[in-house]
Design an enzyme around this catalytic site. Structure first.
Site, short mmCIF file in Angstrom:
data_model
loop_
_atom_site.label_atom_id
_atom_site.label_comp_id
_atom_site.label_asym_id
_atom_site.label_seq_id
_atom_site.Cartn_x
_atom_site.Cartn_y
_atom_site.Cartn_z
N GLU A 46 0.89 -1.15 0.00
CA GLU A 46 0.00 0.00 0.00
C GLU A 46 0.93 1.20 0.00
O GLU A 46 1.75 1.36 0.91
CB GLU A 46 -0.85 -0.05 1.28
CG GLU A 46 -1.88 1.02 1.40
CD GLU A 46 -3.12 0.78 0.55
OE1 GLU A 46 -3.35 -0.38 0.14
OE2 GLU A 46 -3.83 1.75 0.29
N ASP A 57 -3.86 11.18 8.68
CA ASP A 57 -2.66 10.50 9.17
C ASP A 57 -2.15 11.06 10.48
O ASP A 57 -2.21 12.27 10.72
CB ASP A 57 -1.55 10.60 8.11
CG ASP A 57 -1.81 9.66 6.95
OD1 ASP A 57 -1.95 8.45 7.21
OD2 ASP A 57 -1.89 10.13 5.80
N TYR A 172 -11.16 -1.41 2.96
CA TYR A 172 -10.22 -0.99 4.01
C TYR A 172 -11.02 -0.73 5.28
O TYR A 172 -11.80 0.20 5.35
CB TYR A 172 -9.50 0.30 3.57
CG TYR A 172 -8.24 0.59 4.37
CD1 TYR A 172 -8.28 0.71 5.77
CD2 TYR A 172 -7.00 0.74 3.74
CE1 TYR A 172 -7.15 0.97 6.50
CE2 TYR A 172 -5.85 1.02 4.47
CZ TYR A 172 -5.93 1.12 5.85
OH TYR A 172 -4.79 1.39 6.57
#
Lengths: 270, 389
Positions: A46, A57, A172
């Site tokens: 990924e 993030d 995901y």
């Protein structure tokens, strides 16, 4: 058969994904780390295309984006790195993860097209939820790659059904709310989410966000994930200056946590 | 979500899927509150008895004399010292209705942080303010104000260490904390429903100003002028004039050290469409979509994006956007102080500067309505340094 389908079959639905940020800490170094992921036994990679404002993030992957951008890495360089990786590793599925502004700056169709040309298998846009996903899904489809969407424990049923319609390759699933990175609040038992996805006909669930040890890997897979993705734990090692061999050794440890059960699975299958 | 949150092609809700339940809950709460007279009554009471509304409309006695009739909407006189208080009180009440116990917010110069700390103290929230580490250094007084009112100020060291990075950090906090936390976003930017909601809560500025100028001047103004960073004070004063076609709406962006270089915050004038902090809007960015660091003498205009409704007002041609550079803003800051005895915030000084320019250019003695969005106390140290006094 797509590379993802082949991978899930090969691994007995116990796939290990490894994440890093493209161009971190520089292009040549990053290519060595990419190969290290494969050496360590990653079933899929990924790859993050760096963005200046990565709101999904945590600090570790933010810092990786900063390092890559400081090194002068551009989106075009990332496509080239993906292309070279694809030539070296024809069978490993490549997922690309980035943010909407990076995609839109090139044009959504153009971005998907270049990604497909480079040999990537899927695109995940971290700040594009189902609500805004239509143009991205259409572009991915036209380019022949999978659009991967995120499902969380708090995702409502209607969205799960939409994810099942527009998302392919894998789904995901996030191990907790919040941003990427190691955290103690990890929940690894998501059987009810996996069941909802399965009932809706969604692509196999792969669990990410905070997977940083062999125990996490084992527990997530034992609770029904078809795969896991480890990111921050790998990127932190790169930040700490670990050699590619050391990164490969860490990935191998994670891979080991998928292995024993793979053998069991094989014997059951026999 | 019940609405798309679009203004023309701009806006939307570009957030991680994990956050969608949070903005959906907020949209529901906002729409319910908007239709609930008891919410409006409680808000009106706070705006009157706590914040000091209505704020006056002041006619300049000296500035522009003979060339224009310049009216100042005095948001600088609001409790807290800026228009921010209007919508912070509203969102605070909304957070209560949603059962949240914690507030988080971003701040640039510290004005929105101070306003949020205020409502945190007033309504009993645990409050955390994210502020760029460089801004923490530049705005020590506001940091102390926030702490005095019980807020925790967290310096953000990522990225350019300013407002943009503070928003990133607040969004990250919210993705993990929305169960008990309301993100009290400070402007008409961000994902739906923030741009719509903050506009509705700032509308009171234009609503009052429209009545006041009709009362004092007997007619509508020729132009309404406001500075634009994220754009909440401008949307607030524009909203009730949008239907009045004869009224020019002028947003003033920070031209910083000049529009030819990169040291400015003129998002609409120099940016192109992109996606940041949840909305599609004009954005200062490079070819690949990496977001630029910006510059303005006023921290509140030092932001690379702009509220999506401004992007739409620009594209539809209903509003015009112009640039005023640091020096012009400083000159106007000094001129308003010297001639009218009013010290505006550096941000608001950009709007004043353009009004003075317009007064010089036009020969029809126009009526100009200028939003003085905040007072200049926070800028005293910088002004002392920059004006060499």
């Amino acid at each position: 058969m797509t590379r993802y389908a082949a991978m899930f079959e090969r691994s007995g639905q116990r796939a290990l994904g490894a994440f890093l940020t493209l161009g971190d800490p520089g292009i040549a170094e990053c290519e060595a780390y990419l190969d290290a992921l494969v050496d360590g036994g990653a079933d899929m990679v990924e790859l993050g295309i760096p963005f200046s404002d990565p709101v999904a993030d945590g600090p570790v992957i933010q810092a990786a984006a900063v390092r890559a951008l400081k090194a002068g890495v551009r989106t075009g360089d990332c496509f080239e790195m993906i292309g070279r990786f694809r030539k070296r590793h024809p069978d490993i599925p490549i997922g690309v993860l980035t943010y909407a502004n990076i995609v839109n700056a090139r044009g959504i169709e153009q971005f998907a097209h270049e990604l497909a040309e480079a040999g990537a298998d899927s695109l995940l846009v971290a700040d594009v939820p189902c609500l805004e996903a239509e143009p991205y899904a259409a572009a991915a489809k036209a380019a022949g790659i999978d659009l991967v969407m995120i499902a969380a424990p708090n995702t409502p049923q209607a969205t799960i059904e939409r994810i099942a319609r527009i998302s392919s390759g894998y789904t995901y699933c996030v191990a907790r709310t919040g941003v990427t990175g190691a955290d103690r609040r990890l929940q690894l038992d998501h059987r009810s989410l996996f069941e909802s996805l399965d009932l809706a006909g969604a692509a196999p669930p792969v669990l990410g966000f905070g997977i940083s040890s062999p125990d996490h890997v084992r527990e997530a897979l034992d609770h029904g994930a078809a795969g896991v993705i480890s990111g921050s734990a790998i990127v932190q090692r790169i930040a700490d200056g670990a050699s590619p061999a050391e990164v490969a050794a860490f990935v191998r440890e994670l891979r080991g946590a998928t292995e024993a059960q793979r053998l069991d699975f094989a014997s059951v299958a026999l | 979500m019940l609405m798309t949150g679009r203004f023309g092609r701009f806006g939307g809700a570009y957030v991680p899927e994990i956050l969608v339940p949070a903005i959906t809950e907020l949209e529901n709460a906002f729409l319910a509150a908007r239709g609930d007279p008891s919410f409006q009554a409680e808000l009106d009471d706070l705006l009157t008895t706590y914040a000091g509304r209505p704020t006056p409309l002041t006619r300049c006695r000296n500035l522009g004399a003979g060339k224009a009739r310049i009216y100042l909407k005095r948001e600088d006189l609001l409790h807290g010292g800026a228009h921010k208080t209007n919508q912070v009180l509203a969102q605070g009440l909304l957070a209560k209705r949603m059962g949240k116990c914690r507030l988080i917010a971003e701040t640039g110069a510290g004005q929105h942080g101070v306003a949020t700390a205020m409502v945190g103290a007033l309504l009993g929230f645990e409050t955390r303010i994210y502020m760029g580490a460089d801004d923490v250094e530049r705005q020590q007084l506001n940091v102390f104000r926030m702490e005095l009112m019980g807020a925790e100020v967290v310096p953000v060291t990522s990225g350019g260490r300013t407002l943009k990075d503070a928003v990133n950090e607040a969004l990250r906090d919210w993705t993990a904390s929305f169960a008990d936390t309301h993100y009290l976003l400070g402007t008409v930017a961000g994902p739906h429903p923030f741009p719509l909601m903050v506009r509705e809560f700032q509308r009171v500025i234009g609503k009052e100003a429209r009545e006041q100028i009709l009362e004092m001047e007997g007619r509508l103004p020729d132009a309404v002028i406001a500075c634009v960073g994220g754009g909440s004070n401008a949307i607030g004063i524009f909203s009730d004039f949008i239907e009045d076609e004869g009224v020019a709406l002028i947003g003033v962006e920070a031209a910083g050290k000049g529009l030819d270089g990169r040291d400015h915050g003129a998002t609409i004038l120099k940016g192109r469409p992109g996606i940041l902090h949840g909305a599609e809007t004009f954005l200062l960015q490079d070819e690949d979509g990496q977001v630029d660091d910006t510059w303005s003498v006023s921290a509140g205009l030092d932001y690379p994006a702009v509220g999506p409704e401004h992007a739409h007002l620009k594209e539809s041609g209903r509003a015009d956007y112009v640039g005023v550079n640091d020096q012009e803003a400083l000159d106007a800051f000094a001129a308003l102080a010297r001639n009218e005895g009013i010290i505006p915030a550096f941000e608001s000084a950009h709007a004043v500067a353009f009004a003075l320019k317009l007064a010089e250019e036009r020969d029809d003695n126009p009526v100009l309505l200028v939003n003085v969005s905040g007072r200049g106390d926070k800028d005293m140290a910088s002004a002392q340094r920059l004006l060499g006094k």
